[in-house]
Design a protein around this motif. Sequence first.
Motif, mmCIF file in Angstrom:
data_model
loop_
_atom_site.group_PDB
_atom_site.id
_atom_site.type_symbol
_atom_site.label_atom_id
_atom_site.label_comp_id
_atom_site.label_asym_id
_atom_site.label_seq_id
_atom_site.Cartn_x
_atom_site.Cartn_y
_atom_site.Cartn_z
ATOM 1 N N VAL A 74 39.446 65.065 27.577
ATOM 2 C CA VAL A 74 40.267 64.152 28.374
ATOM 3 C C VAL A 74 40.183 62.739 27.791
ATOM 4 C CG1 VAL A 74 40.540 63.059 30.634
ATOM 5 C CG2 VAL A 74 40.081 65.522 30.472
ATOM 6 N N ALA A 75 38.980 62.326 27.417
ATOM 7 C CA ALA A 75 38.808 60.991 26.834
ATOM 8 C C ALA A 75 39.558 60.870 25.511
ATOM 9 C CB ALA A 75 37.318 60.703 26.629
ATOM 10 N N VAL A 76 39.510 61.905 24.688
ATOM 11 C CA VAL A 76 40.202 61.875 23.400
ATOM 12 C C VAL A 76 41.710 61.787 23.607
ATOM 13 C CG1 VAL A 76 40.639 63.146 21.268
ATOM 14 C CG2 VAL A 76 38.347 63.161 22.279
ATOM 15 N N THR A 77 42.224 62.572 24.534
ATOM 16 C CA THR A 77 43.665 62.550 24.819
ATOM 17 C C THR A 77 44.097 61.192 25.351
ATOM 18 O OG1 THR A 77 43.606 64.923 25.321
ATOM 19 C CG2 THR A 77 45.502 63.669 26.115
ATOM 20 N N LEU A 78 43.306 60.619 26.242
ATOM 21 C CA LEU A 78 43.625 59.296 26.783
ATOM 22 C C LEU A 78 43.574 58.236 25.694
ATOM 23 C CD1 LEU A 78 44.172 57.453 29.243
ATOM 24 C CD2 LEU A 78 41.680 57.295 29.547
ATOM 25 N N GLY A 79 42.582 58.339 24.815
ATOM 26 C CA GLY A 79 42.433 57.357 23.750
ATOM 27 C C GLY A 79 43.548 57.388 22.731
ATOM 28 N N ALA A 80 44.310 58.479 22.670
ATOM 29 C CA ALA A 80 45.405 58.593 21.711
ATOM 30 C C ALA A 80 46.672 57.890 22.172
ATOM 31 C CB ALA A 80 45.709 60.072 21.443
ATOM 32 N N THR A 81 46.686 57.394 23.412
ATOM 33 C CA THR A 81 47.880 56.753 23.960
ATOM 34 C C THR A 81 47.542 55.346 24.449
ATOM 35 O OG1 THR A 81 47.543 57.458 26.257
ATOM 36 C CG2 THR A 81 48.591 59.030 24.766
ATOM 37 N N ARG A 82 48.568 54.494 24.521
ATOM 38 C CA ARG A 82 48.381 53.154 25.071
ATOM 39 C C ARG A 82 48.253 53.182 26.585
ATOM 40 N NH1 ARG A 82 52.193 52.335 20.931
ATOM 41 N NH2 ARG A 82 51.390 51.034 19.233
ATOM 42 N N ALA A 83 48.469 54.328 27.187
ATOM 43 C CA ALA A 83 48.347 54.447 28.645
ATOM 44 C C ALA A 83 46.924 54.148 29.115
ATOM 45 C CB ALA A 83 48.762 55.853 29.088
ATOM 46 N N ARG A 84 45.968 54.188 28.202
ATOM 47 C CA ARG A 84 44.590 53.896 28.593
ATOM 48 C C ARG A 84 44.457 52.492 29.178
ATOM 49 N NH1 ARG A 84 44.993 53.978 23.065
ATOM 50 N NH2 ARG A 84 44.555 52.024 21.966
ATOM 51 N N TRP A 85 45.306 51.563 28.728
ATOM 52 C CA TRP A 85 45.212 50.177 29.210
ATOM 53 C C TRP A 85 45.866 49.994 30.575
ATOM 54 C CZ3 TRP A 85 41.553 47.867 26.910
ATOM 55 C CH2 TRP A 85 41.276 48.121 25.552
ATOM 56 N N LEU A 86 46.489 51.045 31.106
ATOM 57 C CA LEU A 86 47.022 50.957 32.459
ATOM 58 C C LEU A 86 45.899 50.888 33.495
ATOM 59 C CD1 LEU A 86 50.004 53.494 32.412
ATOM 60 C CD2 LEU A 86 50.115 50.995 32.517
ATOM 61 N N LEU A 87 44.738 51.429 33.169
ATOM 62 C CA LEU A 87 43.628 51.444 34.124
ATOM 63 C C LEU A 87 43.201 50.036 34.529
ATOM 64 C CD1 LEU A 87 41.538 54.394 32.637
ATOM 65 C CD2 LEU A 87 43.068 54.432 34.609
ATOM 66 N N PRO A 88 42.890 49.125 33.581
ATOM 67 C CA PRO A 88 42.554 47.767 34.012
ATOM 68 C C PRO A 88 43.734 47.040 34.650
ATOM 69 C CG PRO A 88 42.632 47.908 31.616
ATOM 70 C CD PRO A 88 42.677 49.305 32.137
ATOM 71 N N VAL A 89 44.973 47.345 34.219
ATOM 72 C CA VAL A 89 46.145 46.706 34.828
ATOM 73 C C VAL A 89 46.272 47.110 36.287
ATOM 74 C CG1 VAL A 89 48.666 46.607 34.787
ATOM 75 C CG2 VAL A 89 47.383 46.484 32.648
ATOM 76 N N ILE A 90 46.079 48.386 36.570
ATOM 77 C CA ILE A 90 46.126 48.872 37.949
ATOM 78 C C ILE A 90 45.049 48.191 38.792
ATOM 79 C CG2 ILE A 90 45.706 50.899 39.401
ATOM 80 C CD1 ILE A 90 47.023 52.576 37.187
ATOM 81 N N ALA A 91 43.865 48.038 38.230
ATOM 82 C CA ALA A 91 42.768 47.406 38.964
ATOM 83 C C ALA A 91 43.085 45.948 39.298
ATOM 84 C CB ALA A 91 41.477 47.494 38.155
ATOM 85 N N VAL A 92 43.697 45.229 38.356
ATOM 86 C CA VAL A 92 44.083 43.836 38.621
ATOM 87 C C VAL A 92 45.117 43.779 39.740
ATOM 88 C CG1 VAL A 92 45.264 41.830 37.668
ATOM 89 C CG2 VAL A 92 43.516 42.986 36.327
ATOM 90 N N GLY A 93 46.113 44.658 39.672
ATOM 91 C CA GLY A 93 47.109 44.706 40.736
ATOM 92 C C GLY A 93 46.484 45.030 42.082
ATOM 93 N N TYR A 94 45.515 45.910 42.071
ATOM 94 C CA TYR A 94 44.789 46.289 43.288
ATOM 95 C C TYR A 94 44.071 45.075 43.873
ATOM 96 C CZ TYR A 94 41.870 49.402 46.172
ATOM 97 O OH TYR A 94 41.261 50.062 47.211
ATOM 98 N N ALA A 95 43.411 44.296 43.012
ATOM 99 C CA ALA A 95 42.702 43.101 43.476
ATOM 100 C C ALA A 95 43.674 42.055 44.014
ATOM 101 C CB ALA A 95 41.876 42.511 42.333
#
Length: 276
Positions: A74-95
């Motif tokens: 799962v980590a390898v698949t996530l690391g192959a895409t720019r979608a990995r950076w959506l996680l911190p973006v979602i967290a900022v929006g949440y805050a």
Amino acid sequence: MGPAASTDGEDAASDPLFGGVSGAYLGLILAPPVIPLIERVGVTEAWTLYLALIVTFGLVTTGTAWILTSRPTVAVTLGATRARWLLPVIAVGYAVVGFASLETTGISGVLAFFFGLLAFLLGVAIATMAQTRYAAAVTADTNELTRWRASWPESAQRRRLHVGGAIAGVATIGFAVGAVFDIALLQYSGQVLFPAGFVLLSTGGSRTAVATERGLEIRLPVARRFYAWEDLESYDLDAESLVITRRWGSDLRFATAEIDDVSLVEWTLAERLSDD
């Protein structure tokens, strides 16, 4: 996206660190909404709400960690895409949502704000770990062409220090003004901006570049990045710096004087990229 990495779960080892950090991230996101749900059914005792928050966080963290630890692909698949950076973006929006709803949601908004900030840090960690695991997987069975070790060129380091110092200075002043005049937004903004400025001030040191048949890998002290050759556009080499231009994102810059075999590096890049 770079070349596909092997994600055969039978050959990959377990990954408890990625699973644990991912579980904590998801726990921080899902725990605060439990408070208004419980209050809606008439439960308002502080100890009950606190217990529900802790239990929710613990269950989500443990469950997610258990699932992802045994699925390192799962980590390898996530690391192959720019979608990995959506996680911190979602967290900022949440805050931001939590902060904006403080007057109407009370303790839930406070928790969402602070948990969102913590989740942002974990989101960055998850994205970095996924990127590192992808880089390791995609270069595991490819031939190395050459490698070099160098820091940023002096001019680039000066720009980084100026920008980082400006951000850290503005954040410090904003926090101080917010504390004196009791302006919460300035205090929170200063707390968020200061780490960004500090990161810029502390980066720019030496890192190792490894050119392989599949692409260029950048090895940092705690992370690895991979750029497929098709993701790189051109290079420019002079007495001060080697600049590799990416099709998307910031350029890769190295101090020429610190590269041991400049001729070999230039030959390797010239075979695969255009010369500006």
